[in-house]
Design an enzyme around this catalytic site. Sequence first.
Site, PDB file in Angstrom:
ATOM      1  N   GLY A 231       0.913  -1.253  -0.040  1.00 16.59           N
ATOM      2  CA  GLY A 231       0.054   0.119  -0.127  1.00 16.59           C
ATOM      3  C   GLY A 231       0.873   1.219   0.136  1.00 16.59           C
ATOM      4  O   GLY A 231       2.031   1.389   0.422  1.00 16.59           O
TER       5      GLY A 231
ATOM      6  N   CYS B  83       5.303  -6.266   1.568  1.00 18.65           N
ATOM      7  CA  CYS B  83       5.554  -4.827   1.578  1.00 18.65           C
ATOM      8  C   CYS B  83       5.019  -4.033   2.661  1.00 18.65           C
ATOM      9  O   CYS B  83       5.473  -3.965   3.943  1.00 18.65           O
ATOM     10  CB  CYS B  83       4.982  -4.320   0.173  1.00 18.65           C
ATOM     11  SG  CYS B  83       5.809  -2.631  -0.305  1.00 18.65           S
ATOM     12  N   TYR B  84       3.977  -3.321   2.413  1.00 22.07           N
ATOM     13  CA  TYR B  84       3.272  -2.653   3.501  1.00 22.07           C
ATOM     14  C   TYR B  84       3.066  -3.557   4.641  1.00 22.07           C
ATOM     15  O   TYR B  84       3.000  -3.358   5.615  1.00 22.07           O
ATOM     16  CB  TYR B  84       1.886  -1.802   2.916  1.00 22.07           C
ATOM     17  CG  TYR B  84       1.318  -0.851   4.144  1.00 22.07           C
ATOM     18  CD1 TYR B  84       1.664   0.155   4.552  1.00 22.07           C
ATOM     19  CD2 TYR B  84       0.195  -1.229   4.554  1.00 22.07           C
ATOM     20  CE1 TYR B  84       0.999   0.807   5.426  1.00 22.07           C
ATOM     21  CE2 TYR B  84      -0.635  -0.687   5.292  1.00 22.07           C
ATOM     22  CZ  TYR B  84      -0.165   0.388   5.879  1.00 22.07           C
ATOM     23  OH  TYR B  84      -0.683   1.108   6.650  1.00 22.07           O
TER      24      TYR B  84
ATOM     25  N   GLU C 230       4.372 -11.559  -5.488  1.00 20.16           N
ATOM     26  CA  GLU C 230       3.157 -11.960  -6.519  1.00 20.16           C
ATOM     27  C   GLU C 230       3.636 -11.287  -7.922  1.00 20.16           C
ATOM     28  O   GLU C 230       2.853 -11.762  -8.924  1.00 20.16           O
ATOM     29  CB  GLU C 230       2.151 -11.016  -5.787  1.00 20.16           C
ATOM     30  CG  GLU C 230       2.273  -9.493  -6.071  1.00 20.16           C
ATOM     31  CD  GLU C 230       2.683  -8.977  -4.909  1.00 20.16           C
ATOM     32  OE1 GLU C 230       3.519  -9.680  -4.237  1.00 20.16           O
ATOM     33  OE2 GLU C 230       2.419  -7.586  -4.371  1.00 20.16           O
TER      34      GLU C 230
ATOM     35  N   GLY D 266     -11.183  -3.423 -30.528  1.00 17.00           N
ATOM     36  CA  GLY D 266     -10.306  -4.429 -31.413  1.00 17.00           C
ATOM     37  C   GLY D 266      -9.398  -5.290 -30.526  1.00 17.00           C
ATOM     38  O   GLY D 266      -8.694  -6.076 -31.062  1.00 17.00           O
ATOM     39  N   GLY D 267      -9.140  -4.779 -29.260  1.00 15.62           N
ATOM     40  CA  GLY D 267      -8.035  -5.088 -28.511  1.00 15.62           C
ATOM     41  C   GLY D 267      -8.997  -6.710 -27.800  1.00 15.62           C
ATOM     42  O   GLY D 267      -9.965  -6.803 -27.813  1.00 15.62           O
TER      43      GLY D 267
ATOM     44  N   ASP E 240      -9.458  -7.146 -24.538  1.00 16.45           N
ATOM     45  CA  ASP E 240     -10.313  -7.172 -23.530  1.00 16.45           C
ATOM     46  C   ASP E 240     -11.715  -7.046 -24.050  1.00 16.45           C
ATOM     47  O   ASP E 240     -12.782  -7.509 -23.622  1.00 16.45           O
ATOM     48  CB  ASP E 240      -9.829  -5.740 -22.838  1.00 16.45           C
ATOM     49  CG  ASP E 240      -8.624  -5.974 -22.122  1.00 16.45           C
ATOM     50  OD1 ASP E 240      -7.938  -7.132 -22.427  1.00 16.45           O
ATOM     51  OD2 ASP E 240      -7.884  -4.843 -21.872  1.00 16.45           O
ATOM     52  N   SER E 241     -12.021  -6.016 -25.000  1.00 14.03           N
ATOM     53  CA  SER E 241     -13.199  -5.831 -25.388  1.00 14.03           C
ATOM     54  C   SER E 241     -13.700  -6.981 -26.283  1.00 14.03           C
ATOM     55  O   SER E 241     -14.869  -7.243 -26.306  1.00 14.03           O
ATOM     56  CB  SER E 241     -13.610  -4.444 -26.257  1.00 14.03           C
ATOM     57  OG  SER E 241     -12.458  -4.214 -27.174  1.00 14.03           O
TER      58      SER E 241
ATOM     59  N   LYS F 168      -4.899  -8.961 -17.727  1.00 13.17           N
ATOM     60  CA  LYS F 168      -4.671  -9.390 -19.130  1.00 13.17           C
ATOM     61  C   LYS F 168      -4.442 -10.726 -19.285  1.00 13.17           C
ATOM     62  O   LYS F 168      -5.033 -11.629 -20.240  1.00 13.17           O
ATOM     63  CB  LYS F 168      -3.499  -8.474 -19.862  1.00 13.17           C
ATOM     64  CG  LYS F 168      -3.287  -8.653 -21.306  1.00 13.17           C
ATOM     65  CD  LYS F 168      -4.288  -7.984 -21.885  1.00 13.17           C
ATOM     66  CE  LYS F 168      -4.004  -6.370 -22.013  1.00 13.17           C
ATOM     67  NZ  LYS F 168      -5.102  -5.639 -22.503  1.00 13.17           N
TER      68      LYS F 168
END
Length: 600
Positions: free
Chosen positions: A51, A78-79, A167, A219-220, A222-223, A368
């Site tokens: 964080g 980390c935090y 991670e 066109g990527g 994800d969509s 992704k």
Amino acid sequence: MDKLVVLDFGGQYTHLIASRVRNMGAACEIMPGDADPEKMENVKGIILSGGPSSVLSSRAVLPNKGIFEMNVPVLGICYGHQVVAHMLGGTVRKGNVSEYGPTKVSFFKKKGIFSKVRNIEPVWMSHFDQVVTIPPDFEIIGKTDDCPIAAMANPARNIFTVQFHPEVTHTVCGSRILENFVDLTGVKREWDVQNMVDGLVEDIKKKAGDKNVFLLVSGGVDSTVAFLLLSKALGQDRVYGLFVDTGFMRKGEGEQVRQSMVELGFENLHVKDASEEFFKALDGVFKPEEKRKIIGDLFLKIKDDVALELKLNDDEWLIGQGTIYPDTIETGGTANAKKIKTHHNRVPKIQKLIEAGKVIEPLVEFYKDEVRLVGEKLGLGHHLLNRHPFPGPGLAVRCLAAEKSRYPEGHKVIEKNINISLADYGLSANILPIKSVGVQGDERTYRNPLLLSNSNLSWDEYGTLATKLINNFHSINRVLLRVAPDSFESVNIKETPMTRERVGLLQEADSIVMDFIKEVNIYDEIWQFATVLLPVSLDSDGKESIVLRPVASTDAMTANFYQMDINHLHELQMRLMSLSGIGAVFYDLTNKPPGTIEWE
Ligand code: XMP
């Protein structure tokens, strides 16, 4: 179902931790950092995320003390590492040197989840504060040169903490450490991709009810995957697509997008050329965040105009977007997270529509690499599945504009100021008089890049030097290598807005780059390749500079600069220098963190 819980303190990688755990087959839920242990059911282990805050601050969010009494294994990252030290009797202080990006941990004990790590492991860091004394009954497990307590443990209580990020894929031993932690919790491994697809389809049906979806497509991947999921859940005739040509697309992109949607049998597609409006709205806009907000808002206005034209009644249609998780987290869209940059699909106007229940985003919890897994499961072909990501604001965030008045001091030659002797490396350097966005310690930075002269170092040596320079020299967040020209007289800023002509020049350069990496078969090795136009010239002829920004990544949250074959780079540089408006080519040596992938 058994599960692990990640407590969210606003870290850039919180969801990534959950995603890694799910990839290991265990269910994983994200809860607020101060969640009540009484509300945690079937929880077999707890992970404390990173964080942007400092535990030393009065406003720091700390976990409920009860989590340490639940008798389940705890992993602090980390935090989260600093939280454990701070709450259980150790101390935390601001470090002398901040660490961003790669470093090496020496592990001197191999206990519990740290069994089987090697003595020295490359890891990824992003922090300002550090633990200086450990709590009672803890032992130090590992250290780095700049961080004496990089990992600690209380094996009897099954509490383990690390200052680095296990991670992220760049921490090579990270998946082993996480896997060992998951094992230790004894959580049942009942989770897989088919589960995920079934769950997503059910969620869409529930959320959409009897409404249809007006989907913004790019066109990527994800969509496109969002479209496949929506069609599977609702049927194709209830999904209508809109492709907005902003004028900031790649050369020939509009036609390619139309073709690929037709290939998928998506016939309900409306293409709108709105380039005139976009250029007009961005005329004279220089600040990246301002640009991003204008673009996001204009997308929505165009969507409204087209919906009106097509008579798509607001009450019967939801807006669909292929938003993925990094878009949310980098916009500061979770409690405790800082804004790194406003993604075009996360402007305030869309947030309001989301709150009003008018938006459907099936992939909003995913990264992704997970989207690609879902796409593969749904039968999407290789060339669509593995297309490089391209941001919604397109080349608008890769074509930098400059107002001279904002940089009255011009460029500074910095050898004298810098406490790392570049002469030892046979290098000289200049600070460039423009700024770009970075992410350091989970916070946004907006700083100048440093331009290094070319010397015959290896990519690894350049990379190590770039990391060292940014960690030590706080006014920069990127390091570039000058590939061409061989010599120059002075660094000059060119006062210019983002014009159609300049975007045209960038489209040509970008198209040379894309064609080249396909020609020499390195397209699939590179995760994303941004070509950036800087209003900086190294000569009095006013020719501008190109930055090559290819990266290797898995999920966009961390990235390495890609190490291109030197002969390839030489050939590519020659092709770019043959463009009449280009006078210099630079190579971005910056990892993420400290630099983001895009420049703005
Ligand atoms: P950064 O630059 O934050 O980018 O390291 C991470 C990933 O997100 C993409 N990106 C965007 N994608 N709308 C998008 O759809 C946006 O506004 C946007 N901004 C950045 C970027 O290309 C990279 O893949």
